[in-house]
Scaffold this motif. Sequence first.
Motif, short mmCIF file in Angstrom:
data_model
loop_
_atom_site.label_atom_id
_atom_site.label_comp_id
_atom_site.label_asym_id
_atom_site.label_seq_id
_atom_site.Cartn_x
_atom_site.Cartn_y
_atom_site.Cartn_z
N LEU A 138 17.41 -24.94 0.78
CA LEU A 138 17.15 -26.36 1.03
C LEU A 138 15.87 -26.59 1.82
O LEU A 138 15.28 -27.67 1.75
CB LEU A 138 18.34 -27.00 1.75
N HIS A 173 21.28 -25.18 -6.28
CA HIS A 173 20.31 -26.02 -5.58
C HIS A 173 19.72 -27.02 -6.57
O HIS A 173 19.05 -26.62 -7.54
CB HIS A 173 19.21 -25.16 -4.95
N THR A 184 18.79 -34.11 -2.29
CA THR A 184 18.69 -32.65 -2.35
C THR A 184 20.05 -32.12 -1.97
O THR A 184 20.69 -32.61 -1.02
CB THR A 184 17.59 -32.11 -1.42
N GLY A 193 17.90 -31.15 -7.16
CA GLY A 193 17.30 -32.37 -6.65
C GLY A 193 17.49 -33.47 -7.68
O GLY A 193 17.57 -33.19 -8.89
#
Length: 507
Positions: free
Chosen positions: A45, A234, A203, A236
Amino acid sequence: MHDVVIVGAGPVGLFLACELGLAGCSVLVLEREPEPGSPWKAEPLGTRGLSAASLEAFYRRGMLHPLLSAVGADGDFAADPDADEVSPPRWAGHFAGMMLDPAKVDVTALPFRLPTPAPDVLLTHLEAVEAVLAEQAAKLGVDIRRGVTVSAIAQDDEGVVAHAAADAYAARWLVGCDGGRSTVRRLAGFDFVGTEPQFTGYTMQVTVTDPEKLRPGFNLTPTGMYIRMPSEGHFGMMDFDGGAFDRSQQPTRDHLQAVLRRVSGTDVTVSDVRLASSFTDRAMQTTTYRQGRVLLAGDAAHIHSPLGGQGLNTGIGDAMNLGWKLAATVHGHASDGLLDTYTGERHPIGAAVLDWSRAQVAAMRPDPHGQAVQAVVRDLIATRDGTTYVFERLSGAWVRHDLGGEHPLVGRNAPDLRLEDGTRLGDLMQDGRGVALDFSVDRRLRGSATGWQSRIRYAAGPARNDLGLGAVLVRPDGTVAWAGDRIPDREAFEQAASRWFGGREIS
C-alpha cells in the motif's frame, strides 16, 4: 531555540531536515505519529514511484545506493555509470491510465541529458524512503521527536513557537510538511484554493475470490478506472461520484465490492478486506508558500490526485529548493530576497502539476466528452513525439525555473557533467554547496574572494562531454544558475554567483 522546526516526518519533512542539517542548521522535527512504521507506508500500500529528478536528488546527497539497497534494487535499477549515451527508460508511466511505450521515448529530445548513476524511475515504498532519510538525518544531528501533535503556532519578527500539549518549541523558522490536511497550513492562516473533486479513489488490500475476472495493470473503463497491482490483493479504483465518499467514512466490504463491480463491469466478489482507504482528486494550492516565518512544502502546500505519481516527487523538489535558501537565511549570508524565490520558483511548478492532474481526470470522465478526449490522447501517445512529451512531464525533465538567464540550460536541472578524471557533478554536490565547473583552459573563474566562494565548490578541467559549455554554475539544489560558452564571461558569472550565494562574508 532551534534554527528550524519542521512539522511532519514524512519524506518531504525528512529530506528538508537533511538539507538543513547538511548546511549546519540546528533542526527539530515534530511528528504526530508515535512510530515510523505503518501498513500504509510498507509494501504494497505504501508503494510509490520516484522520478528521475527525485532520484538525482538522492544521488547528489549520497543517498541513492542506500535507497536502492533498501528496496533490493541495486542490480535491477542501478544505471551504468560509464555509459556514453542516455539509455531509453525501462518504464515510461501512463497518462490517465493509458500506458506509454518506453521504446517510443526519444531521449535525444529531452533537454541537456547526460548519463547518470541515478535510474530514470524507481518503484519503492514510503517506509524505505523514510528509513533512509531518517538515518541520514540522525547522522547530521537532526532531532526527531515522535508522538507530538502541534496545536498552536505563534510568530513574531524574531521567531516562531509551536505549541503541543504542555510543551512549546521555539525556532527562528517553522516549516509545515504535515501533509494534505496540514495543521500548520490552517494554524498559520494560508489561503488554500483550487477545484473540487470529480471522483472518489480507493486503495485497498482485499481478497477477491475470482481475480481472473480482472485484468492486470491500469484499466480505463466506460465507468471509471481500476488498477490490479502486481502484489496479490492490492487494488486501486476511481469512481466518478463527485468525491461523495471521502475519508470520513470507512469503506465496508459491500461498498468496495459494489464500486469494483461498477468500474470493472464484472460481477467480481470481494470476500475479505484487510485494509482500505479513500481519497479524491481535489486539487488545491496555497496562494503563497510563506507567511512570515512559517513556510510550507509538499502536500501541505499543494494537493491533487495521485495520477501520474507527481505528489511525492513535487514535494522532494520543494525540499531541495527550500533547504539551501532557508539555511543561507539562517546563517545570514543570503542575498536579498533569496527566501522569497522559493514561492516564486516552486508555486508555478505546483500549479502546473495540479493542471496535469486535472487534465488526466478530464480524460478519464465516463461520459462522451471524456471518451472523445481519450481517443485523442491515445492517438497522440501512439506517436514518438507524444510519448516523449508525456514522459518528459512524468520524469521531471520539463521543469525550468525562470532565473532570467539567456542560456537555455539556465533554470534547468543540471546534467551530470563528468570531468575527464572521472569526477562527476553529483559527486561534487554531496556536501550541499553550489558547484562551479570550469572547462576553459585559462581557468578564468578563479579569482579574489568576494564573499560567496566558501559556499561554492570549484572544479576545473576538460570534460568528457561539456555540451559546448565553457563553464557552468550550479546551485545546491542542482539548478543551473549560469552557463557560458567556450570563453567564460567572468563578469556575468560573478553577478550570478553573488545573486544566488550572497556577496557578504558569513558573520
